[in-house]
Enzyme design. Structure first.
Site, PDB file in Angstrom:
ATOM      1  N   LYS A  79      38.976  10.535  -3.649  1.00  0.00           N
ATOM      2  CA  LYS A  79      38.439  10.684  -2.354  1.00  0.00           C
ATOM      3  C   LYS A  79      37.125  10.600  -2.753  1.00  0.00           C
ATOM      4  O   LYS A  79      36.531  11.698  -3.020  1.00  0.00           O
ATOM      5  CB  LYS A  79      38.956  11.953  -1.251  1.00  0.00           C
ATOM      6  N   SER A 154      39.765  13.498   7.741  1.00  0.00           N
ATOM      7  CA  SER A 154      39.005  11.973   7.212  1.00  0.00           C
ATOM      8  C   SER A 154      39.573  11.644   6.071  1.00  0.00           C
ATOM      9  O   SER A 154      38.831  10.583   5.356  1.00  0.00           O
ATOM     10  CB  SER A 154      38.106  13.323   6.759  1.00  0.00           C
ATOM     11  N   SER A 178      42.154  17.175   7.241  1.00  0.00           N
ATOM     12  CA  SER A 178      42.436  15.546   6.697  1.00  0.00           C
ATOM     13  C   SER A 178      42.946  15.430   5.483  1.00  0.00           C
ATOM     14  O   SER A 178      42.829  14.367   5.315  1.00  0.00           O
ATOM     15  CB  SER A 178      40.295  15.415   6.351  1.00  0.00           C
TER      16      SER A 178
HETATM   17  N1  GLN Z   1      39.013  15.882  11.310  1.00  0.00           N
HETATM   18  C1  GLN Z   1      38.588  17.810  11.578  1.00  0.00           C
HETATM   19  C2  GLN Z   1      37.587  17.552  11.925  1.00  0.00           C
HETATM   20  O1  GLN Z   1      36.393  15.967  12.064  1.00  0.00           O
HETATM   21  C3  GLN Z   1      39.038  17.852  10.146  1.00  0.00           C
HETATM   22  C4  GLN Z   1      38.535  17.384   9.622  1.00  0.00           C
HETATM   23  C5  GLN Z   1      38.389  17.785   7.366  1.00  0.00           C
HETATM   24  O2  GLN Z   1      39.697  18.722   7.063  1.00  0.00           O
HETATM   25  N2  GLN Z   1      37.693  17.995   6.912  1.00  0.00           N
HETATM   26  O3  GLN Z   1      36.506  18.390  11.487  1.00  0.00           O
END
Ligand code: GLN
Length: 492
Positions: A79, A154, A178
């Protein structure tokens, strides 16, 4: 005849050890597959072909010398949030375009020690803010099971690439879901370890009290393998836990007779897809048939988790992202004085979701509001954690769905941040409590979209989670690559 595509990491390592395959061949195989399929999927932001070939050659040399390491010669996708020495690391943001870190994140150092091959950088929501990977500044990744749909986020690039067989496995990060949510939506395994279990040194910070790095893999065994490599104390991260790392592989295949599985009534919520609910319930029955006892538990304060999360994560983000001002990192847009330079750089460099969060976070930290929002959120966070503590007095693991729905259509939620935020309603409480949790594939809905089941454990008890996840996986056996991404299989 073995098709590489069907080999997990341990099987791949066997082929490499027996010299039936070289890491150079395997790396070429994946790079070719990426060229063929990623035009459609857009899971990689960039491949690092030259580096990959060098690392593969080096791995082959080490193998020839008789060295044996769990990831020696195994190609992984990373990532694009993990600093990697000499490799452009952008966090899918314009503001970090062209940023080449002068050092490795601790996890990258550990993977290198184990001999992995760096295939490329995987797409994500900008600064990991999002649930669909649509907030990437560069491209929209598709779900391999239906390319009109999002892969989750994400770490959407990580989940899509693993699901389509464009790497052996990947690393992702999880602040509010995420890793687990995209893993669930793409039918792969994803684990967020206990907060502090994996060093965050060199992880580009979003919300430091919540961020954790973890594996995204084709199956539970690979998850255990990677976890073993990346976990462990690191003096460079003050929140890193100085506890020895158990042999996670040893817990796979152990019986779960007598294990107590907690089902929180608040997590089988209204508005949840019926297929999701039923599929998770079926998997709970699998655990029960294997001797586990089901106990109802209650996590009453989880109701407030999304609200608490969006105060805490935005506050931390507003502070963490203050460093992108055009002075040290990445992009700079000039102005007549330094203030104007800051303004122009930040206006041009950040996307709209990141700006929204910086503004929200600055607001909740500002004087006069701090007590009402940030302090209050911290107090409710404690209540959420205490709910889990109490529940874990009665059970060993807690099982819930990962996401209330299956993968939604690209574009469906982009105009509606609140609906997007609610995608993570079942994963966020786990980050707030700092607990480990896995997403393991547990079925498909009526239209063929994947469903994930979440298994949450006590702090530092990743082993028990893996043990139960393995039982479900053995019975369901869903780690297949979608048919249309199977072409050009390579056999040895
Ligand atoms: N979807 C969540 C957010 O927008 C979690 C994102 C994440 O875990 N990096 O913050």
């Amino acid at each position: 005849m073995t098709d590489f595509l069907d080999c997990d990491i341990a099987e791949t390592r066997e082929l490499l050890k027996k010299k039936e395959l070289t890491s150079v061949e395997l790396t070429t195989f994946y790079l070719d597959r990426i060229k063929e399929h990623d035009v459609e999927l857009a899971s990689y932001l960039r491949t690092t072909e030259e580096l990959a070939m060098q690392m593969a050659q080096e791995a082959d040399r080490r193998i020839a010398m008789g060295e044996d390491q769990p990831l020696l010669g195994v190609p992984l996708g990373i990532k694009d949030i993990l600093c990697t020495k000499g490799v452009e690391t952008t966090c899918a943001s314009q503001i970090l375009k062209g940023f080449v870190p002068p050092y490795d994140a601790t996890v990258i150092g550990r993977l290198k020690g184990s001999g992995f091959v760096h295939l490329g950088r995987l797409n994500m929501d900008e600064f990991a803010m999002g649930s669909s990977t649509e907030n990437s500044s560069f491209q929209v990744t598709k779900n391999p099971w239906d390319t009109t749909r999002i892969p989750g986020g994400s770490s959407g690039g990580s989940a899509a690439a693993v699901a389509a067989g464009l790497c052996s496995a990947a690393l992702g990060t999880d602040t509010g879901g995420s890793i687990r949510q995209p893993a669930g939506l793409c039918s792969v395994v994803g684990m967020k370890p206990t907060y502090g279990r994996v060093s965050r040194y060199g992880l580009i910070a979003f919300a430091s009290s919540l961020d954790q790095i973890g594996p995204v893999t084709r199956n539970v065994r690979d998850c255990a393998t990677i976890l073993r490599v990346i976990c462990g104390h690191d003096p460079l991260d003050s929140t890193s836990i100085p506890e020895p790392v158990p042999d996670y592989l040893a817990s796979l295949g152990r019986e779960i007779q007598g294990m107590r599985i907690g089902l929180p009534k608040e997590y089988f919520i209204e508005g949840m897809d019926r297929d999701v609910k039923e599929s998770v319930e079926q998997s709970v029955k699998i655990l029960e048939r294997n001797g586990a006892a089901i106990v109802p538990v209650s996590l009453p304060h989880s109701e407030y988790a999304v609200a608490v999360y969006y105060i805490i994560c935005t506050a931390e983000a507003s502070s963490n992202l203050a460093r992108y001002d055009g002075v040290k990192y990445g992009m700079r847009v000039g102005g007549k004085d330094i203030i104007q330079m800051y303004k122009k750089t930040r206006s041009a460099g950040f996307g709209s979701e990141v700006k929204r969060r910086i503004i929200l976070g600055t607001y909740v930290l500002s004087s006069g509001y701090y007590d009402a929002y940030y302090r209050k959120a911290g107090q409710v966070r404690t209540l959420i954690r205490q709910d889990f503590d109490k529940a874990f007095e009665r059970c060993d693991l807690i099982v819930t769905p990962v996401s209330p729905t299956t993968a939604f259509k690209i574009g469906e939620r982009t105009e509606d941040p609140l609906t997007m935020y609610l995608s993570d309603i079942l994963t966020i409480p786990v980050n707030l409590a700092g607990l480990p949790a896995i997403s393991v594939p547990c079925g498909f809905d009526a239209t063929g979209l994947p469903i994930g089941m979440q298994i949450i454990g006590k702090p530092l008890d990743e082993s028990t989670i893996l043990q139960a996840a393995f039982v479900v996986e053995q019975e369901i056996g869903l780690n297949k690559i979608p048919e249309r991404f199977r072409s050009r299989g390579y056999q040895s």
